[in-house]
Design a protein around this motif. Structure first.
Motif, mmCIF file in Angstrom:
data_model
loop_
_atom_site.group_PDB
_atom_site.id
_atom_site.type_symbol
_atom_site.label_atom_id
_atom_site.label_comp_id
_atom_site.label_asym_id
_atom_site.label_seq_id
_atom_site.Cartn_x
_atom_site.Cartn_y
_atom_site.Cartn_z
ATOM 1 N N SER A 111 3.818 -12.214 -11.987
ATOM 2 C CA SER A 111 5.288 -12.256 -12.005
ATOM 3 C C SER A 111 5.906 -10.858 -11.996
ATOM 4 N N PHE A 112 5.410 -9.966 -12.856
ATOM 5 C CA PHE A 112 5.977 -8.621 -12.891
ATOM 6 C C PHE A 112 5.717 -7.890 -11.578
ATOM 7 N N PHE A 113 4.515 -8.026 -11.041
ATOM 8 C CA PHE A 113 4.179 -7.402 -9.760
ATOM 9 C C PHE A 113 5.117 -7.904 -8.662
ATOM 10 N N GLN A 114 5.326 -9.235 -8.601
ATOM 11 C CA GLN A 114 6.209 -9.806 -7.583
ATOM 12 C C GLN A 114 7.634 -9.259 -7.743
ATOM 13 N N HIS A 115 8.084 -9.143 -8.977
ATOM 14 C CA HIS A 115 9.438 -8.632 -9.240
ATOM 15 C C HIS A 115 9.567 -7.191 -8.759
ATOM 16 N N GLN A 116 8.540 -6.386 -9.013
ATOM 17 C CA GLN A 116 8.594 -4.983 -8.619
ATOM 18 C C GLN A 116 8.538 -4.807 -7.111
ATOM 19 N N VAL A 117 7.734 -5.600 -6.428
ATOM 20 C CA VAL A 117 7.691 -5.537 -4.960
ATOM 21 C C VAL A 117 9.069 -5.879 -4.401
ATOM 22 N N THR A 174 11.963 -5.539 -5.850
ATOM 23 C CA THR A 174 12.884 -4.435 -6.142
ATOM 24 C C THR A 174 12.692 -3.285 -5.165
ATOM 25 N N GLU A 175 11.430 -2.971 -4.866
ATOM 26 C CA GLU A 175 11.121 -1.855 -3.965
ATOM 27 C C GLU A 175 11.639 -2.091 -2.555
ATOM 28 N N ILE A 176 11.658 -3.364 -2.098
ATOM 29 C CA ILE A 176 12.132 -3.626 -0.734
ATOM 30 C C ILE A 176 13.588 -4.105 -0.734
ATOM 31 N N GLY A 177 14.239 -4.078 -1.911
ATOM 32 C CA GLY A 177 15.668 -4.331 -1.997
ATOM 33 C C GLY A 177 16.097 -5.769 -1.891
ATOM 34 N N ILE A 178 15.307 -6.704 -2.419
ATOM 35 C CA ILE A 178 15.684 -8.121 -2.401
ATOM 36 C C ILE A 178 15.669 -8.663 -3.825
ATOM 37 N N SER A 179 16.075 -9.906 -3.998
ATOM 38 C CA SER A 179 16.208 -10.506 -5.327
ATOM 39 C C SER A 179 14.852 -10.673 -6.010
ATOM 40 N N GLY A 180 14.678 -10.000 -7.141
ATOM 41 C CA GLY A 180 13.443 -10.147 -7.901
ATOM 42 C C GLY A 180 13.307 -11.535 -8.486
ATOM 43 N N ALA A 181 14.411 -12.126 -8.952
ATOM 44 C CA ALA A 181 14.365 -13.462 -9.545
ATOM 45 C C ALA A 181 13.904 -14.493 -8.522
#
Length: 554
Positions: free
Chosen positions: A476-482, A484-491
Motif C-alpha cells: 500500500s505505501f509503495f503504491q501510494h508513493q509511486v 505521488t511520484e507520477i502525479g496521480i491520486s495516491g488514494a
C-alpha cells in the motif's frame, strides 16, 4: 537482475503447477527448495532466518489445516448422518438448475461467509456444500475460488482495509501528508474511508459480472457440450444476482465504511435471490445440469463425490441444515460481538511464537478464534441433533484425517516458501524484500501506465502471500508513493491495489490446495489455477482499465 531474480520463485510455481502440471505435493517442495537457495545465495539471507521463516510457515500451515479438517469433518459427518439427501431435496425444490444453485451457494452464501470470516473459509464451506448438491468436486472448487474476489476486500469485517491498507499506510510520510498522529487518528481513518469508497466502486463495476463469469466457466468446462452458450442463457439472472450484491456493497463502502459491505450486502442479497429463484424470475425455461455421473472425467472427482451419499433422508430440514446455520451464526457472533471477539483473539487465548530461532520473525495462533473451531462445534452439535451412530461418526473422523494428511504435505511446503519470500528483507545484501524488488522493477518499467498495472501487483501479492490483507500491508505505501511520484491520486491507486489483491485470492496456492482438500480433490491444483487465471485476468484487466480512465480521462 534483482527484479528478475525476485520473479523467479513465482515463475517456478507457475511452471511446475500450471505448465508441467505437477501435483502440488510434488511442485511445492521443489519451489520451496529453489526459494531457499535464492534467499541464501543471492539475497544473502542468513540460514537461521530461512529456517525461522520455514517454522513460521509450518505454524501458519497448521492453522490452515485445522480449518480444512473442520470443513472436511462437517461434510463427512453430514454424509454419515444422511443429511445430504435432505439438503439436496430442499435445493431441488428451489430450483434444479445448477447455474442458479451455484449463484445461491457460491456467490451469495460464500460472500456472507467471506464478510464474516475470511481465512479461505468461503471455499471450505461452499465447495463441500456444492458437492452435497451433486456438483463434481472440481466444479465446486473452481466456482468457490472464483467468488473469492469481490467480497474479499471487505472480508472479515473489513480487515483487508482496516488492518491491511491501514498498516501499510501507517508511515510518517502519510501521517505528515494528512496531519495525523497514528493509524487510529480520525484524519487517518477518514482517509481509509475515502479509499474504501473507491474500492467499493471499482469492485462493484467488475464484480457485477462475476456470477456470469462463474457460469461461463462452469458450463465451458463441466457441461455436456463444453460451451459457454448455456452460461450465457442464464445471464439475466446472473447479472440480477450481481447487482443485488454490488449496489448495496458500493453504497455501504462509501457511506458507512469498510466493515460491512460484504456482510450486509450478502444478507440483503441472499433472501432476494432465493425468492427470485423460487418464483422463476429471469430463470431460463430449460434447467441446466451436468452430464450423467458415468461420463464425468476422472479429474472432476474428489473423494467427496465417491462417498455416494443417499439421495433422501428421514430427518427434518432444520436438523439437516443445522451445522451450516451454526457455523454461520458462530462466525458472525465471534466477528461482530466485540466482547467475545476480544476474548477469543485476546492475549490470554493466543499462543505466541516470538523471536523464532533468535530472529525478528514472529507469529501467533488464536485457536478458539479460528473458523476450524466453529466447524468442530457444529460437528459436535450435529452428532446430537442428527442422531449420528458412533460407528458412522468414527468413519467420518477417520476419513477426514486421511484426507487432511493428503493435503498437509503440499501446504507444509507452500506456506514456508511464501514466508521466506516475504521475509527476504532480513538479509546481509542490503536488498529490499523480493516482493518489494519485484514491485519496484515493474514501476520503473511501466511508469505513467502504473494505474493499469497496480491491480496486478496487488494480485501477485495475494498469490504470493495467500492473503489480501498481507498484500495490502506489503504494497500500500509503495503504491501510494509511486502514484505521488507520477502525479496521480495516491488514494485511488491504493484502492486499485486492494482490488487486485482481492482477485489474487482466486489463484493463491494454499487457498487452492485447501479448497481441494475439503472435497478430497488432490493432484489437479495446477489445472484449477490455470482455469482460474481467466477470471483473474478479467478482474485485473478491467480494474486496470478503470484505473487509467479514472486517473487520466475523468
Amino acid at each position: 537482475m534483482q527484479s528478475f531474480a525476485a520473479l523467479t520463485p513465482i515463475l517456478a510455481v507457475f511452471l511446475l503447477l500450471v505448465v508441467f502440471r505437477l501435483p502440488a505435493r510434488q511442485a511445492m517442495p521443489l519451489a520451496w527448495a529453489y526459494t531457499v537457495l535464492l534467499a541464501l545465495l543471492y539475497w544473502q539471507v542468513p540460514f537461521t532466518v530461512a529456517a525461522a521463516s520455514t517454522i513460521q510457515g509450518l505454524i501458519i500451515a497448521a492453522t490452515l489445516l485445522y480449518i480444512v479438517f473442520g470443513a472436511i469433518l462437517m461434510l463427512n459427518t453430514l454424509t454419515a448422518s444422511g443429511a445430504v439427501g435432505v439438503m439436496r431435496s430442499a435445493f431441488a425444490r428451489i430450483t434444479t438448475d445448477r447455474r442458479i444453485q451455484v449463484i445461491i451457494v457460491a456467490w451469495m452464501f460464500g460472500a456472507f461467509i467471506e464478510g464474516a470470516s475470511g481465512f479461505g473459509t468461503p471455499a471450505a464451506v461452499a465447495a463441500p456444500l456444492l458437492v452435497v448438491l451433486g456438483f463434481p468436486a472440481a466444479a465446486a472448487v473452481l466456482c468457490a475460488l472464483i467468488i473469492q474476489s469481490t467480497p474479499v476486500s471487505f472480508g472479515v469485517v473489513g480487515t483487508p482495509v482496516l488492518l491491511g491498507v491501514g498498516s501499510g499506510l501507517d508511515h510518517p510520510v502519510i501521517h505528515n501528508l494528512l496531519g495525523s498522529a497514528d493509524m487510529y487518528d480520525p484524519l487517518f481513518m477518514a482517509y481509509l474511508g475515502h479509499i474504501s469508497g473507491y474500492i467499493g466502486i471499482v469492485h462493484a463495476i467488475i464484480g457485477t459480472f462475476i456470477p456470469l463469469v462463474m457460469l461461463l466457466m462452469l458450463t465451458r468446462y463441466f457441461g455436456r457440450d463444453r460451451s459457454i452458450k448455456a452460461g450465457l442463457a442464464a445471464a439475466p439472472f446472473a447479472l440480477f444476482a450481481g447487482l443485488i450484491f454490488t449496489v448495496p456493497y458500493a453504497l455501504i463502502a462509501n457511506f458507512i465504511g469498510p466493515e460491512f459491505p460484504s456482510l450486509i450486502s450478502a444478507l440483503i442479497g441472499l433472501p432476494v435471490v432465493v425468492f427470485a429463484a423460487r418464483k422463476g424470475f429471469l430463470i431460463p425455461k430449460e434447467p441446466w445440469d451436468f452430464p450423467p455421473r458415468e461420463e464425468w472425467e476422472s479429474t472432476w472427482l474428489g473423494e467427496a463425490n465417491r462417498n455416494e451419499p443417499e439421495l433422501s433422508g428421514s430427518m427434518n430440514l432444520l436438523s439437516a441444515w443445522a451445522p451450516y446455520l451454526i457455523v454461520a451464526f458462530l462466525l458472525l457472533l465471534t466477528r461482530i460481538w466485540l466482547p467475545l471477539k476480544e476474548l477469543l483473539s485476546g492475549p490470554f487465548l493466543t499462543i505466541h511464537f516470538d523471536g523464532i530461532l533468535g530472529t525478528p520473525i514472529t507469529t501467533s495462533v488464536q485457536p478458539l478464534y479460528l473458523p476450524g473451531t466453529m466447524f468442530l462445534i457444529a460437528v459436535i452439535s450435529a452428532y446430537f441433533i442428527q442422531g449420528i451412530k458412533p460407528f458412522a461418526f468414527r468413519w467420518a473422523v477417520g476419513k477426514s484425517v486421511s484426507t487432511v494428511a493428503g493435503a498437509s504435505f503440499a501446504l507444509g511446503f507452500a506456506v514456508p516458501m511464501v514466508r521466506i519470500f516475504i521475509n527476504s528483507n532480513l538479509n546481509l545484501s542490503g536488498f529490499e524484500s523480493m516482493p518489494m524488488v519485484l514491485a519496484r522493477g515493474t514501476a520503473d518499467l511501466v511508469q505513467g501506465a502504473w494505474p493499469f498495472f497496480s491491480p496486478l501487483i496487488g494480485a501477485l501479492g495475494a498469490f504470493i502471500a495467500g492473503s489480501n490483507t498481507i498484500s495490502n500491508m506489503m504494497f500500500s505505501f509503495f503504491q501510494h508513493q509511486v502514484a505521488t511520484e507520477i502525479g496521480i491520486s495516491g488514494a485511488f491507486v491504493v484502492a486499485l491495489q486492494a482490488v487486485g489483491g482481492a482477485a489474487g485470492n482466486m489463484i493463491c496456492v494454499h487457498n487452492v490446495v485447501a479448497a481441494c482438500a475439503t472435497v478430497g480433490l488432490l493432484g489437479v491444483e495446477g489445472l484449477l489455477i490455470r482455469r482460474a487465471l481467466l477470471p483473474l485476468a478479467y478482474y485485473v484487466t478491467f480494474a486496470g482499465l478503470i484505473g487509467i480512465i479514472a486517473v487520466y480521462l475523468i
